[in-house]
Design an enzyme around this catalytic site. Structure first.
Site, PDB file in Angstrom:
ATOM      1  N   LYS A  54       0.833  -1.206   0.000  1.00 45.90           N
ATOM      2  CA  LYS A  54       0.000   0.000   0.000  1.00 45.90           C
ATOM      3  C   LYS A  54       0.865   1.251   0.000  1.00 45.90           C
ATOM      4  O   LYS A  54       0.546   2.236  -0.676  1.00 45.90           O
ATOM      5  CB  LYS A  54      -0.940  -0.027   1.205  1.00 45.90           C
ATOM      6  CG  LYS A  54      -2.019  -1.111   1.085  1.00 45.90           C
ATOM      7  CD  LYS A  54      -2.676  -1.458   2.404  1.00 45.90           C
ATOM      8  CE  LYS A  54      -3.620  -2.650   2.238  1.00 45.90           C
ATOM      9  NZ  LYS A  54      -4.155  -3.141   3.524  1.00 45.90           N
ATOM     10  N   GLN A  98      -4.155  -2.018   9.878  1.00 48.40           N
ATOM     11  CA  GLN A  98      -3.947  -3.327   9.254  1.00 48.40           C
ATOM     12  C   GLN A  98      -4.419  -4.428  10.197  1.00 48.40           C
ATOM     13  O   GLN A  98      -4.071  -4.441  11.371  1.00 48.40           O
ATOM     14  CB  GLN A  98      -2.466  -3.527   8.919  1.00 48.40           C
ATOM     15  CG  GLN A  98      -2.163  -4.815   8.190  1.00 48.40           C
ATOM     16  CD  GLN A  98      -2.835  -4.906   6.827  1.00 48.40           C
ATOM     17  OE1 GLN A  98      -2.820  -3.955   6.054  1.00 48.40           O
ATOM     18  NE2 GLN A  98      -3.416  -6.054   6.529  1.00 48.40           N
ATOM     19  N   ASP A 121     -10.942   2.856   4.631  1.00 49.89           N
ATOM     20  CA  ASP A 121     -10.950   1.408   4.433  1.00 49.89           C
ATOM     21  C   ASP A 121     -12.322   0.812   4.738  1.00 49.89           C
ATOM     22  O   ASP A 121     -12.522  -0.399   4.614  1.00 49.89           O
ATOM     23  CB  ASP A 121      -9.882   0.750   5.315  1.00 49.89           C
ATOM     24  CG  ASP A 121      -9.471  -0.630   4.828  1.00 49.89           C
ATOM     25  OD1 ASP A 121      -9.595  -0.900   3.616  1.00 49.89           O
ATOM     26  OD2 ASP A 121      -9.021  -1.438   5.657  1.00 49.89           O
TER      27      ASP A 121
END
Length: 280
Positions: A54, A98, A121
């Site tokens: 990313k 994450q 996200d």
């Protein structure tokens, strides 16, 4: 079905990123650099690889990638402090935690701490609710990628029967909502569904999001069905038995090179969207 359409995610991802280049340049002319903050807790190698990927994708487009790496012993309270600090930082436009996080951390509490305006996200329950109601700014990135692939290749969704295999809060459930919002008739299957194959056999569109390699079998597929494989298992294997399913499908995503690249491009898009809103 002799002619097969391979739904190439790299083509779609590049189209998304090409569109972002001018928007990023315009922001920088205003003195704004889109910034994605990624939080990694612990040293899980797969998670570290995803964060690095990313970051590399951000760098190629000129998006700032701010990496925060916390020790694996980090507590929920310490993680919440980090998230709250990023929430208050006006130079940060998106926050990505994450996952999975170490077991001592309340992952859901951490997700919920992310400011809705920076939830690029799509992990908060607030964001999920907005997505389900049809006005969410930042749907979960993999569901958003699935919809973007079908839009790019002009796959008709309205009136079609879509069967989603999987009900995770960041994939199966939100993609079911997005499909419903596009006027599909949606069946969501899961680990307690009896005779999953009987539902898949009815599907015009199959979304595989179950996390089991080669789970969807070729003889489950309705002739002419469109298959989007969101699974990624060890050995670059998807949730769909690709060689068997392509025989009946009219269109299918490969693994790798299907949904994955578009997922990252949607994360970048959401970060730029957030930067544009913040700069108004």
């Amino acid at each position: 079905m002799s002619k097969k359409l391979i739904l190439d995610g790299n083509v779609v991802a590049n189209a998304v990123k090409d569109d972002l280049k001018g928007r990023i340049s315009a922001l920088k002319e205003k003195g704004v650099t889109p910034c994605l903050a990624t939080i990694l807790v612990g040293d899980d190698p797969s998670s570290a690889t995803y964060v690095r990927m990313k970051g590399n994708a951000c760098a190629k487009l000129g998006i700032e990638s701010r990496k925060i790496h916390l020790k694996k012993e980090t507590t929920t309270e310490e993680l919440l402090e980090t998230i709250n600090r990023l929430n208050k930082d006006k130079d940060v436009h998106g926050i990505l935690l994450q996952h999975p996080v170490p077991s001592q951390i309340d992952e859901r509490q951490a997700f919920e701490a992310i400011d809705i305006e920076k939830d690029v996200d799509g992990v908060t329950s607030f964001g999920y609710g907005q997505t389900a109601l049809g006005f969410g700014k930042y749907p979960s990135c993999t569901p958003a990628a699935i919809m973007k692939i079908m839009e790019h290749y002009e796959v008709e969704v309205s009136g079609k029967h879509a069967v989603v295999v999987g009900r995770s809060p960041i994939l199966g459930k939100p993609v079911s909502a997005l499909l419903l919002n596009e006027d599909a008739t949606v069946t969501t299957c899961h680990s307690r569904t009896v005779n999953v194959e009987s539902y898949v056999r009815q599907a015009d569109i199959v979304i595989a999001a179950v996390g089991k390699p080669n789970f969807i079998q070729g003889d489950w597929i309705k002739p002419g069905a469109v298959i989007l494989d969101a699974g990624y298992n060890k050995g670059n294997i998807g949730d769909v038995d690709y060689e068997a399913c392509i025989e009946k499908a009219s269109a299918i995503t490969p693994v790798p090179g299907g949904v994955g690249p578009v997922t990252i491009s949607m994360l970048l898009k959401h970060t730029v969207d957030s930067a544009e809103i913040a700069s108004r």
